[in-house]
Design an enzyme around this catalytic site. Structure first.
Site, PDB file in Angstrom:
ATOM      1  N   HIS A 105      -4.294  -5.731  -9.039  1.00 15.28           N
ATOM      2  CA  HIS A 105      -5.335  -4.783  -8.635  1.00 15.28           C
ATOM      3  C   HIS A 105      -6.700  -5.455  -8.818  1.00 15.28           C
ATOM      4  O   HIS A 105      -6.932  -6.098  -9.843  1.00 15.28           O
ATOM      5  CB  HIS A 105      -5.246  -3.509  -9.490  1.00 15.28           C
ATOM      6  CG  HIS A 105      -6.264  -2.489  -9.103  1.00 15.28           C
ATOM      7  ND1 HIS A 105      -6.181  -1.756  -7.934  1.00 15.28           N
ATOM      8  CD2 HIS A 105      -7.422  -2.111  -9.700  1.00 15.28           C
ATOM      9  CE1 HIS A 105      -7.240  -0.964  -7.844  1.00 15.28           C
ATOM     10  NE2 HIS A 105      -8.002  -1.166  -8.899  1.00 15.28           N
ATOM     11  N   MET A 165       0.807  -1.220   0.000  1.00  9.70           N
ATOM     12  CA  MET A 165       0.000   0.000   0.000  1.00  9.70           C
ATOM     13  C   MET A 165       0.844   1.276   0.000  1.00  9.70           C
ATOM     14  O   MET A 165       0.526   2.240   0.695  1.00  9.70           O
ATOM     15  CB  MET A 165      -0.947  -0.004   1.212  1.00  9.70           C
ATOM     16  CG  MET A 165      -1.836  -1.223   1.299  1.00  9.70           C
ATOM     17  SD  MET A 165      -2.845  -1.457  -0.171  1.00  9.70           S
ATOM     18  CE  MET A 165      -4.099  -0.230   0.113  1.00  9.70           C
TER      19      MET A 165
HETATM   20  C1  GRF Z   1      -5.870  -7.635  -3.007  1.00  9.81           C
HETATM   21  O1  GRF Z   1      -7.235  -7.494  -3.283  1.00  9.81           O
HETATM   22  C2  GRF Z   1      -5.034  -6.967  -4.063  1.00  9.81           C
HETATM   23  O2  GRF Z   1      -5.608  -7.027  -5.335  1.00  9.81           O
HETATM   24  C3  GRF Z   1      -4.997  -5.539  -3.587  1.00  9.81           C
HETATM   25  O3  GRF Z   1      -4.916  -5.624  -2.195  1.00  9.81           O
HETATM   26  C4  GRF Z   1      -5.459  -6.864  -1.758  1.00  9.81           C
HETATM   27  C5  GRF Z   1      -4.385  -7.558  -0.983  1.00  9.81           C
HETATM   28  O4  GRF Z   1      -4.830  -8.736  -0.370  1.00  9.81           O
HETATM   29  N1  GRF Z   1      -3.916  -4.819  -4.222  1.00  9.81           N
HETATM   30  P1  GRF Z   1      -3.793  -9.758   0.222  1.00  9.81           P
HETATM   31  O5  GRF Z   1      -2.913  -8.972   1.191  1.00  9.81           O
HETATM   32  O6  GRF Z   1      -3.000 -10.328  -0.901  1.00  9.81           O
HETATM   33  O7  GRF Z   1      -4.613 -10.793   0.937  1.00  9.81           O
END
Ligand code: GRF
Length: 222
Positions: A112, A93
Site C-alpha cells: 500500500h 483492486m
Molecule cells: C501501487 O502504488 C500499489 O502500492 C497500489 O497500487 C499501485 C499498483 O501499481 N496498491 P502497479 O500496478 O504495481 O504498477
C-alpha cells in the site's frame, strides 16, 4: 539452499510492482519464484509483463461471477492447483472475502502506498497532499479482512517535496515500492520473519538511517 517458495501474484493493472518482484526473483539466491500471475481485469498491462518473463498467467474476471464468494473460490482453486505457497497482491483492486483471507492468513502480502495505518484506502497521495504531510511512504503487510490492515512486514519513508503533485509524489513513492516489495517478500519467503499476534517479528538487523527529515535539517532554504 532450501527450495524456493512458489509465489502467486494478483494484479488488476499496470503491474510495475509485479515487474519488481519478477526482476528480483531472477537472482539465484532469491528465496521465491513467481510461478503464476492472476488478473481480475482482462488485458491488464501486468499480464504482458508476466508473459514476457515466461510466467503463466490467468484471467479470472470478477464480472463473470454472481458473488464475491464464487469469485474467491475460483481464485483459491487456481492458486491451490498451482501449488502456490505465498500470495502477493500487487495493485489488486478487489476486496477478498473473510473465508479467502482466513485460508491464506500469514501467507498473503499486500503493498500500500502510504505509511500504514495512515492513509488507508484509495487516492492516498491526494489525501497526503491535502493534509500537508511532509513524510509519506509505503508499506508491505500481511492481509487481513479489513482493507489495508494487517501485520506490517516492512515500510519505507518518502519525503513529500514542496510543489509535489499527486503524480510526482506517486512516482517517488512507487520507486520506493519497487525496492520494498522484493525486500519484504525475501524476508517472508526465507523464513527470517514470522507473525506473532498482530506483529511481524524476527528481524534482528536495524536500519542504518535513524531518521528522515522533511524538510531536511541542513542546507539553505531559499
Ligand atoms: C501501487 O502504488 C500499489 O502500492 C497500489 O497500487 C499501485 C499498483 O501499481 N496498491 P502497479 O500496478 O504495481 O504498477
Amino acid at each position: 539452499m532450501t527450495a524456493k517458495k512458489r509465489v502467486g501474484v494478483l494484479i488488476s493493472g499496470r503491474g510495475s510492482n509485479l515487474q519488481a518482484l519478477i526482476d528480483a526473483a531472477k537472482a539465484p539466491d532469491y528465496p521465491a519464484e513467481i510461478v503464476l500471475v492472476i488478473s481480475n481485469v482482462p488485458g491488464a498491462q501486468g499480464l504482458a509483463r508476466a508473459e514476457a518473463a515466461g510466467i503463466p498467467t490467468c484471467v479470472i474476471n470478477h464480472k463473470d461471477f454472481a458473488s464475491r464468494e464464487d469469485f474467491d473460490q475460483a481464485l483459491d482453486a487456481k492458486l491451490t492447483a498451482a501449488g502456490i505457497e505465498l500470495l502477493c497482491n500487487a495493485g489488486f483492486m478487489r476486496l477478498l472475502t473473510e473465508g479467502f483471507v482466513t485460508r491464506w492468513q500469514d501467507r498473503h502480502l499486500n503493498i500500500h502506498p502510504s505509511l500504514l495505518p495512515a492513509f488507508k484506502g484509495l487516492h492516498t497521495h491526494a489525501r497526503v497532499l491535502d493534509e500537508g504531510a511532509k513524510i509519506t511512504g509505503c508499506t508491505v503487510h500481511f492481509v487481513r479482512t479489513a482493507m489495508d490492515d494487517g501485520p506490517i512486514i516492512a515500510q519505507a519513508a518518502v519525503a513529500v517535496h514542496p510543489g509535489d503533485t499527486e503524480e510526482s509524489l506517486a512516482a517517488r513513492v512507487l520507486q520506493a515500492e519497487h525496492l520494498l516489495y522484493p525486500h519484504a517478500l525475501r524476508l517472508v519467503a526465507s523464513g527470517v520473519v514470522r507473525v506473532e499476534g498482530d506483529h511481524v517479528v524476527g528481524m534482528t538487523r536495524q536500519s542504518g538511517q535513524s531518521a528522515l527529515f522533511s524538510p531536511p535539517l541542513h542546507g539553505t532554504f531559499d
